[in-house]
Design a protein around this motif. Structure first.
Motif, PDB file in Angstrom:
ATOM      1  N   LEU A  20       0.830  -1.211   0.000  1.00  0.00           N
ATOM      2  CA  LEU A  20       0.000   0.000   0.000  1.00  0.00           C
ATOM      3  C   LEU A  20       0.864   1.261   0.000  1.00  0.00           C
ATOM      4  N   VAL A  21       1.959   1.249   0.741  1.00  0.00           N
ATOM      5  CA  VAL A  21       2.879   2.397   0.754  1.00  0.00           C
ATOM      6  C   VAL A  21       3.467   2.602  -0.636  1.00  0.00           C
ATOM      7  N   ALA A  22       3.911   1.523  -1.271  1.00  0.00           N
ATOM      8  CA  ALA A  22       4.491   1.631  -2.616  1.00  0.00           C
ATOM      9  C   ALA A  22       3.482   2.215  -3.601  1.00  0.00           C
ATOM     10  N   VAL A  23       2.257   1.729  -3.552  1.00  0.00           N
ATOM     11  CA  VAL A  23       1.216   2.231  -4.456  1.00  0.00           C
ATOM     12  C   VAL A  23       0.897   3.683  -4.134  1.00  0.00           C
ATOM     13  N   ALA A  24       0.793   4.021  -2.849  1.00  0.00           N
ATOM     14  CA  ALA A  24       0.486   5.403  -2.457  1.00  0.00           C
ATOM     15  C   ALA A  24       1.570   6.361  -2.937  1.00  0.00           C
ATOM     16  N   LEU A  25       2.835   5.967  -2.825  1.00  0.00           N
ATOM     17  CA  LEU A  25       3.921   6.814  -3.322  1.00  0.00           C
ATOM     18  C   LEU A  25       3.817   7.003  -4.828  1.00  0.00           C
ATOM     19  N   GLY A  26       3.534   5.917  -5.533  1.00  0.00           N
ATOM     20  CA  GLY A  26       3.384   6.012  -6.984  1.00  0.00           C
ATOM     21  C   GLY A  26       2.224   6.911  -7.385  1.00  0.00           C
ATOM     22  N   VAL A  27       1.099   6.771  -6.701  1.00  0.00           N
ATOM     23  CA  VAL A  27      -0.064   7.606  -7.000  1.00  0.00           C
ATOM     24  C   VAL A  27       0.251   9.064  -6.700  1.00  0.00           C
ATOM     25  N   PHE A  28       0.854   9.330  -5.530  1.00  0.00           N
ATOM     26  CA  PHE A  28       1.221  10.709  -5.203  1.00  0.00           C
ATOM     27  C   PHE A  28       2.148  11.274  -6.273  1.00  0.00           C
ATOM     28  N   GLY A  29       3.182  10.511  -6.636  1.00  0.00           N
ATOM     29  CA  GLY A  29       4.128  10.983  -7.646  1.00  0.00           C
ATOM     30  C   GLY A  29       3.482  11.234  -8.991  1.00  0.00           C
ATOM     31  N   LYS A  30       2.453  10.470  -9.314  1.00  0.00           N
ATOM     32  CA  LYS A  30       1.784  10.627 -10.612  1.00  0.00           C
ATOM     33  C   LYS A  30       0.814  11.807 -10.624  1.00  0.00           C
ATOM     34  N   VAL A  31       0.067  12.010  -9.535  1.00  0.00           N
ATOM     35  CA  VAL A  31      -0.941  13.075  -9.538  1.00  0.00           C
ATOM     36  C   VAL A  31      -0.372  14.414  -9.073  1.00  0.00           C
ATOM     37  N   HIS A  32       0.756  14.391  -8.391  1.00  0.00           N
ATOM     38  CA  HIS A  32       1.385  15.623  -7.908  1.00  0.00           C
ATOM     39  C   HIS A  32       1.986  16.389  -9.086  1.00  0.00           C
ATOM     40  N   GLU A  33       1.787  17.680  -9.113  1.00  0.00           N
ATOM     41  CA  GLU A  33       2.380  18.524 -10.156  1.00  0.00           C
ATOM     42  C   GLU A  33       3.861  18.716  -9.845  1.00  0.00           C
ATOM     43  N   PRO A  34       4.775  18.192 -10.684  1.00  0.00           N
ATOM     44  CA  PRO A  34       6.210  18.322 -10.415  1.00  0.00           C
ATOM     45  C   PRO A  34       6.642  19.783 -10.278  1.00  0.00           C
ATOM     46  N   GLN A  35       7.493  20.044  -9.301  1.00  0.00           N
ATOM     47  CA  GLN A  35       7.975  21.402  -9.033  1.00  0.00           C
ATOM     48  C   GLN A  35       9.344  21.654  -9.686  1.00  0.00           C
ATOM     49  N   PHE A  36      10.005  20.593 -10.137  1.00  0.00           N
ATOM     50  CA  PHE A  36      11.291  20.628 -10.832  1.00  0.00           C
ATOM     51  C   PHE A  36      12.446  21.134  -9.975  1.00  0.00           C
ATOM     52  N   PHE A  37      12.204  21.348  -8.693  1.00  0.00           N
ATOM     53  CA  PHE A  37      13.281  21.690  -7.764  1.00  0.00           C
ATOM     54  C   PHE A  37      12.842  21.289  -6.371  1.00  0.00           C
ATOM     55  N   SER A  38      13.766  20.699  -5.618  1.00  0.00           N
ATOM     56  CA  SER A  38      13.421  20.326  -4.262  1.00  0.00           C
ATOM     57  C   SER A  38      14.596  20.511  -3.327  1.00  0.00           C
ATOM     58  N   ILE A  39      15.734  19.926  -3.668  1.00  0.00           N
ATOM     59  CA  ILE A  39      16.889  19.989  -2.775  1.00  0.00           C
ATOM     60  C   ILE A  39      18.118  20.490  -3.519  1.00  0.00           C
ATOM     61  N   ASN A  40      18.976  21.124  -2.787  1.00  0.00           N
ATOM     62  CA  ASN A  40      20.300  21.460  -3.267  1.00  0.00           C
ATOM     63  C   ASN A  40      21.149  21.765  -2.041  1.00  0.00           C
ATOM     64  N   LEU A  41      22.376  21.433  -2.105  1.00  0.00           N
ATOM     65  CA  LEU A  41      23.308  21.696  -1.026  1.00  0.00           C
ATOM     66  C   LEU A  41      24.459  22.524  -1.568  1.00  0.00           C
ATOM     67  N   ALA A  42      24.967  23.395  -0.727  1.00  0.00           N
ATOM     68  CA  ALA A  42      26.114  24.204  -1.134  1.00  0.00           C
ATOM     69  C   ALA A  42      27.245  23.286  -1.583  1.00  0.00           C
TER      70      ALA A  42
END
Length: 180
Positions: A20-42
């Protein structure tokens, strides 16, 4: 141990929750609008570089996990050092800690994608990895499991991480070079 015992039911429940966790992550990733930026470190050139290096750290720790598990299950010759169990636990914790920003970046910045086979399989195995991770963490709290359950869960977790790493960090290093 007979089939149908409480431990077997607990193991199957853990697998169902992980699925269920695997499917929920996949569904979230599919329906979520990608932001194209999340992390960066100096010091890193991009979020993808950070992600690749953190994934490589997680992969290195996972290799130690596999080696230490083989030692704990006495599948390697020689004496098992007394510290190996503690090192196994802590290397696993550090591997997951290194993988979380990678997963957040993948899900939040990029989403579940199927633009080509590499990306599709990376998305599928990323969800699989965290589903198996949840399953294994639940199983660690259960007593009376069949002897093969934890090694299979650990092996599947290792397999999932290897495939995620091959389709992301290794691909990045091959296409962009080994850079920060």
């Amino acid at each position: 141990m007979r089939a149908g015992t409480a431990a077997d039911t607990a193991a199957l429940s853990a697998v169902a929750i992980g699925a269920l966790v695997a499917v929920a992550l996949g569904v979230f990733g599919k329906v979520h609008e990608p932001q194209f930026f999340s992390i960066n470190l100096a010091g890193f050139s991009s979020g993808t570089a950070v992600k690749s290096w953190l994934a490589t750290l997680a992969m290195t720790l996972a290799l130690f996990q596999m080696t230490s598990a083989f030692m704990m299950y006495r599948l390697t010759p020689g004496r098992v050092p007394g510290w190996i169990g503690v090192a196994h636990v802590w290397s696993g914790r550090l591997a997951v800690l290194a993988s979380v920003p990678v997963a957040v970046h993948c899900l939040y910045a990029l989403g579940f994608a199927d633009t080509d086979n590499r990306v599709l399989f990376h998305s599928l195995f990323g969800c699989f990895f965290y589903g198996v991770f949840v399953t294994k963490m639940i199983l660690l709290t259960r007593r009376g499991l069949r002897a093969w359950v934890m090694p299979i869960a650990g092996g599947l977790l290792f397999f999932g991480l290897v495939y995620v790493w091959l389709t992301s960090a290794l691909w990045f290093f091959q296409t962009s070079g080994i850079t920060l």
